[in-house]
Design a protein around this motif. Structure first.
Motif, mmCIF file in Angstrom:
data_model
loop_
_atom_site.group_PDB
_atom_site.id
_atom_site.type_symbol
_atom_site.label_atom_id
_atom_site.label_comp_id
_atom_site.label_asym_id
_atom_site.label_seq_id
_atom_site.Cartn_x
_atom_site.Cartn_y
_atom_site.Cartn_z
ATOM 1 N N GLU A 341 0.832 -1.213 0.000
ATOM 2 C CA GLU A 341 0.000 0.000 0.000
ATOM 3 C C GLU A 341 0.866 1.262 0.000
ATOM 4 O OE1 GLU A 341 -3.043 0.424 -0.479
ATOM 5 O OE2 GLU A 341 -4.198 -1.325 0.145
ATOM 6 N N MET A 342 1.986 1.222 0.679
ATOM 7 C CA MET A 342 2.883 2.385 0.695
ATOM 8 C C MET A 342 3.471 2.662 -0.686
ATOM 9 S SD MET A 342 4.968 2.055 4.267
ATOM 10 C CE MET A 342 4.306 2.751 5.784
ATOM 11 N N ALA A 384 -3.521 -1.877 8.084
ATOM 12 C CA ALA A 384 -3.378 -3.146 7.357
ATOM 13 C C ALA A 384 -4.255 -4.225 7.980
ATOM 14 C CB ALA A 384 -1.914 -3.582 7.347
ATOM 15 N N PHE A 385 -4.301 -4.281 9.305
ATOM 16 C CA PHE A 385 -5.186 -5.238 9.980
ATOM 17 C C PHE A 385 -6.645 -4.962 9.632
ATOM 18 C CE2 PHE A 385 -1.681 -6.191 13.017
ATOM 19 C CZ PHE A 385 -1.779 -7.568 13.008
ATOM 20 N N ARG A 386 -7.005 -3.679 9.556
ATOM 21 C CA ARG A 386 -8.390 -3.318 9.243
ATOM 22 C C ARG A 386 -8.772 -3.691 7.816
ATOM 23 N NH1 ARG A 386 -11.280 0.108 6.344
ATOM 24 N NH2 ARG A 386 -9.448 1.140 5.446
ATOM 25 N N LEU A 387 -7.952 -3.270 6.866
ATOM 26 C CA LEU A 387 -8.310 -3.376 5.452
ATOM 27 C C LEU A 387 -7.954 -4.723 4.836
ATOM 28 C CD1 LEU A 387 -9.438 -1.979 2.944
ATOM 29 C CD2 LEU A 387 -7.187 -0.935 2.587
ATOM 30 N N HIS A 388 -6.881 -5.342 5.317
ATOM 31 C CA HIS A 388 -6.392 -6.565 4.675
ATOM 32 C C HIS A 388 -6.178 -7.705 5.679
ATOM 33 C CE1 HIS A 388 -5.826 -4.398 0.949
ATOM 34 N NE2 HIS A 388 -5.048 -3.515 1.540
ATOM 35 N N PRO A 389 -7.225 -8.136 6.370
ATOM 36 C CA PRO A 389 -7.050 -9.280 7.279
ATOM 37 C C PRO A 389 -6.691 -10.530 6.485
ATOM 38 C CG PRO A 389 -9.376 -8.844 6.945
ATOM 39 C CD PRO A 389 -8.630 -7.709 6.284
ATOM 40 N N THR A 431 -15.182 5.807 6.948
ATOM 41 C CA THR A 431 -15.269 6.612 5.728
ATOM 42 C C THR A 431 -14.229 6.099 4.735
ATOM 43 O OG1 THR A 431 -13.698 8.230 6.617
ATOM 44 C CG2 THR A 431 -16.036 8.657 6.975
ATOM 45 N N GLU A 432 -14.608 6.049 3.479
ATOM 46 C CA GLU A 432 -13.754 5.496 2.430
ATOM 47 C C GLU A 432 -13.119 4.180 2.893
ATOM 48 O OE1 GLU A 432 -11.856 8.721 -0.290
ATOM 49 O OE2 GLU A 432 -11.451 9.360 1.770
ATOM 50 N N PRO A 433 -13.952 3.202 3.200
ATOM 51 C CA PRO A 433 -13.462 1.971 3.841
ATOM 52 C C PRO A 433 -12.455 1.189 3.025
ATOM 53 C CG PRO A 433 -15.717 1.694 3.076
ATOM 54 C CD PRO A 433 -15.397 3.146 2.949
ATOM 55 N N TYR A 434 -12.428 1.367 1.691
ATOM 56 C CA TYR A 434 -11.512 0.592 0.860
ATOM 57 C C TYR A 434 -10.206 1.327 0.580
ATOM 58 C CZ TYR A 434 -15.202 -2.804 0.135
ATOM 59 O OH TYR A 434 -16.157 -3.765 0.331
ATOM 60 N N LYS A 435 -10.037 2.491 1.198
ATOM 61 C CA LYS A 435 -8.804 3.246 0.997
ATOM 62 C C LYS A 435 -7.875 3.070 2.190
ATOM 63 C CE LYS A 435 -6.975 7.697 -0.496
ATOM 64 N NZ LYS A 435 -7.264 9.078 -0.914
ATOM 65 N N PRO A 495 11.652 -2.032 -12.463
ATOM 66 C CA PRO A 495 11.435 -1.058 -13.564
ATOM 67 C C PRO A 495 10.566 -1.592 -14.698
ATOM 68 C CG PRO A 495 13.743 -1.070 -12.891
ATOM 69 C CD PRO A 495 13.084 -2.187 -12.158
ATOM 70 N N ASN A 496 10.598 -2.911 -14.912
ATOM 71 C CA ASN A 496 9.798 -3.491 -16.002
ATOM 72 C C ASN A 496 8.361 -3.816 -15.582
ATOM 73 O OD1 ASN A 496 12.054 -3.371 -17.645
ATOM 74 N ND2 ASN A 496 12.688 -5.462 -17.162
ATOM 75 N N THR A 497 8.024 -3.492 -14.330
ATOM 76 C CA THR A 497 6.682 -3.771 -13.817
ATOM 77 C C THR A 497 5.894 -2.471 -13.740
ATOM 78 O OG1 THR A 497 7.560 -5.598 -12.493
ATOM 79 C CG2 THR A 497 5.358 -4.791 -11.928
ATOM 80 N N SER A 498 4.713 -2.459 -14.338
ATOM 81 C CA SER A 498 3.917 -1.222 -14.364
ATOM 82 C C SER A 498 3.154 -1.008 -13.074
ATOM 83 C CB SER A 498 2.942 -1.250 -15.545
ATOM 84 O OG SER A 498 2.088 -2.377 -15.454
ATOM 85 N N LYS A 499 2.693 -2.106 -12.446
ATOM 86 C CA LYS A 499 1.953 -1.977 -11.192
ATOM 87 C C LYS A 499 2.073 -3.269 -10.398
ATOM 88 C CE LYS A 499 -2.473 -3.453 -13.169
ATOM 89 N NZ LYS A 499 -3.914 -3.115 -13.344
ATOM 90 N N ILE A 500 1.681 -3.178 -9.136
ATOM 91 C CA ILE A 500 1.763 -4.334 -8.245
ATOM 92 C C ILE A 500 0.584 -5.260 -8.499
ATOM 93 C CG2 ILE A 500 1.685 -5.075 -5.837
ATOM 94 C CD1 ILE A 500 3.035 -2.420 -5.109
ATOM 95 N N ASN A 501 0.865 -6.550 -8.619
ATOM 96 C CA ASN A 501 -0.177 -7.566 -8.736
ATOM 97 C C ASN A 501 -0.471 -8.100 -7.339
ATOM 98 O OD1 ASN A 501 -1.829 -9.755 -9.201
ATOM 99 N ND2 ASN A 501 -0.629 -10.571 -10.892
ATOM 100 N N PHE A 502 -1.614 -7.722 -6.785
ATOM 101 C CA PHE A 502 -1.928 -8.083 -5.405
ATOM 102 C C PHE A 502 -2.340 -9.545 -5.250
ATOM 103 C CE2 PHE A 502 -2.486 -3.464 -5.378
ATOM 104 C CZ PHE A 502 -1.712 -3.126 -4.283
#
Length: 521
Positions: A341-342, A384-389, A431-435, A495-502
């Protein structure tokens, strides 16, 4: 004549199973009629809303036909627009809850009525017949093991006693990641975090980092990888909505294959644990060992009022496995998600590093004593505990009596599931629970930020009689792991990765940001 068996005797097994099936169906019919009469009586509180069950099997067909049972439960709750529901699985009422107010009733006002655990196929195998603290039903065995963990294993004295072992593994983590940087390899954050937790456990219980030889770079060897992988198999199946847990006679068939997977994982655990435990018990019995060096020594040396061993070998073996399961999942999961997330919000990473540099500086490594001062880092871990248990639901609570909670009837024998995802992402609470917003946890009163949440707006270590007794250890492991990684290294996606694959383990480019001598141990 010796080999002759009367014909009626050969039919006894068939008669027994036929009688058992008939009695099971009779029981289910009587139970269904009883609940139907209750629901027809306007003076008696009704069950929470939920889907209409099929005869005998309840809602098992829908649940098992779904790709994800937990997603099906959450979808069902959305369809009924409820924060507490009743799902019939075989003869069991399963009660998922995503409302903090109702959750507090279960673990507060009515905690005594819900302080037991259901017995499942997996818990029975893992706990060696319900011998451990987390999985044992309410009773003397649970009280005994719970007291030992709180008083003898995870007390403030033991926590301080084991600090050196935790520091040693934090240093080894730095050495391992530094060697990955030096070799130009990507750092698999999941491997680094999970095996840091595994190393801490092995050091605290067996006074060793490796079951085998490990690797020269400080990473896990094949034995440690197999050990940790087996733990996650057990974690994935311990309360995994197996059909046989709700229709007991299906256990013989193992239709979903859960039993085989649990047994195979336990074989791996026993392969590494049993010989060490048995040898250590022998050393204490023959007098070749008389000084406590780790928590296994503590368990073996406990005595009852008659100066006899307080724990049997079976109890020791089962409890060491259960504690391994409790120590490894939450810290590693929270740290991996926080780092991910950071990287999505670089300002958060900058803020965390600025805090570390202000509190710790760059001339030494962060220590456990720094943790209370790292308020932003603690807030990140809470988020992290809240959003991603790591799991959608907390360990189930078993209702020991018919109880009225939230104006609903919760029948005796119900399995109550407090939703980690549902509570932590409840839009009525957050508020904004998924952020990912760590700032929402920062306090203005100057007090330390705890990873616990007694109000149950999210679940980290739970609360009540069945609350986790290892809050302090879990907090230290989580924040210490996160602090060492952020303080010691810069982190970037390839550098060759455009975004994180979660959906995959987090693999990143790391570079040292401190003096080189701080990484060599």
């Amino acid at each position: 004549m010796m080999g002759y068996t009367p014909a009626f005797l050969s039919l006894l097994p068939l008669c027994f199973w036929s009688f058992s099936l008939v009695m099971f169906f009779v029981f289910m019919i009587i139970k269904s009629l009883r609940l139907h009469l209750i629901n027809m009586n306007p003076k008696i509180p009704k069950l929470p809303p939920g889907p209409k069950p099929w005869p005998i099997v309840g809602n098992l067909p829908e649940l098992l036909a779904s790709k994800s049972p937990t997603e099906w439960i959450h979808k069902t709750m959305e369809e009924f627009n409820t924060e507490i529901t009743c799902i019939h699985l075989g003869n069991v009422h399963v009660i998922p809850v995503t409302c903090p107010t109702i959750a507090r009733e279960f673990l507060g006002k009515y905690d005594a009525d819900f302080s037991s655990r259901p017995t499942t196929m997996a818990t029975d195998i893992i706990s060696n017949g319900q011998l451990t603290a987390a999985f044992a039903p309410f009773g003397q065995q649970w009280k005994k093991m719970r007291k030992i963990i709180a008083k003898d294993l995870l007390s403030p004295f033991r926590h301080q006693w084991l600090e050196g072992k935790r520091n040693e593994e934090a240093d080894n983590l730095m050495f391992y990641v530094y060697n990955k940087c030096k070799d130009g390899d990507l750092v698999n954050v999941r491997i680094a975090t999970q095996h840091y937790c595994g190393n801490v456990y092995r050091k605290m219980f067996f006074n060793t980092r490796y079951f085998g030889n490990g690797t020269k770079d400080g990473g896990p060897g094949v034995e440690e990888k197999e050990h940790v992988d087996a733990i996650f198999v057990l974690l994935d199946h311990v309360y995994a909505f197996s059909a046989s847990d709700y229709i007991p006679w299906l256990r013989l068939l193992d239709l979903d294959g859960h039993k085989d997977k649990v047994k195979n994982a336990m074989k791996i655990m026993n392969k590494y644990h049993d010989s060490l435990i048995e040898e250590r018990i022998k050393q204490w019995n023959d007098g070749s060992k008389n000084v406590e060096e780790d928590l296994l020594d503590v368990l073996i040396s406990l005595k009852d009022v008659n100066n006899n061993p307080l724990l049997t070998t079976k109890e020791i073996k089962a409890q060491t496995i259960e504690l391994m399961m409790a120590m490894i999942d939450n810290p590693s999961n929270a740290v991996e998600w926080t780092l991910a997330e950071m990287l999505k919000q670089p300002n958060l990473l900058e803020k965390a590093i600025e805090e570390l540099d202000n509190i710790v500086g760059k001339e030494r490594l962060v220590q456990e004593s720094d943790i209370p001062k790292l308020k932003f880092l603690n807030a990140c871990a809470r988020e992290a505990f809240r959003l991603h248990p790591i799991f959608a639901f907390n360990l189930p609570h078993l209702s020991m009596n018919d109880t009225i909670v939230g104006n609903f009837l919760i029948p005796k024998g119900s399995h109550v599931l407090l939703g980690r995802i549902g509570l932590g992402r409840n839009p009525k609470i957050w508020t904004e629970p998924y952020k990912f917003q760590p700032e929402r946890h920062l306090k203005n009163d100057g007090h330390d930020i705890s990873l616990t949440e007694p109000s149950l707006k999210f679940i980290s270590f739970s609360t009540g009689r069945r609350g986790c007794p290892g809050v302090k250890l879990g907090t230290i492991m989580t924040i210490f792991l996160l602090a060492r990684l952020l303080h010691g290294f810069t982190w970037n996606i390839h550098p060759n990765t455009s975004k994180i694959n979660f959906d995959e383990p987090l693999k990143l480019v790391a570079k040292p940001r401190l003096r080189i001598d701080l990484y060599n141990f």
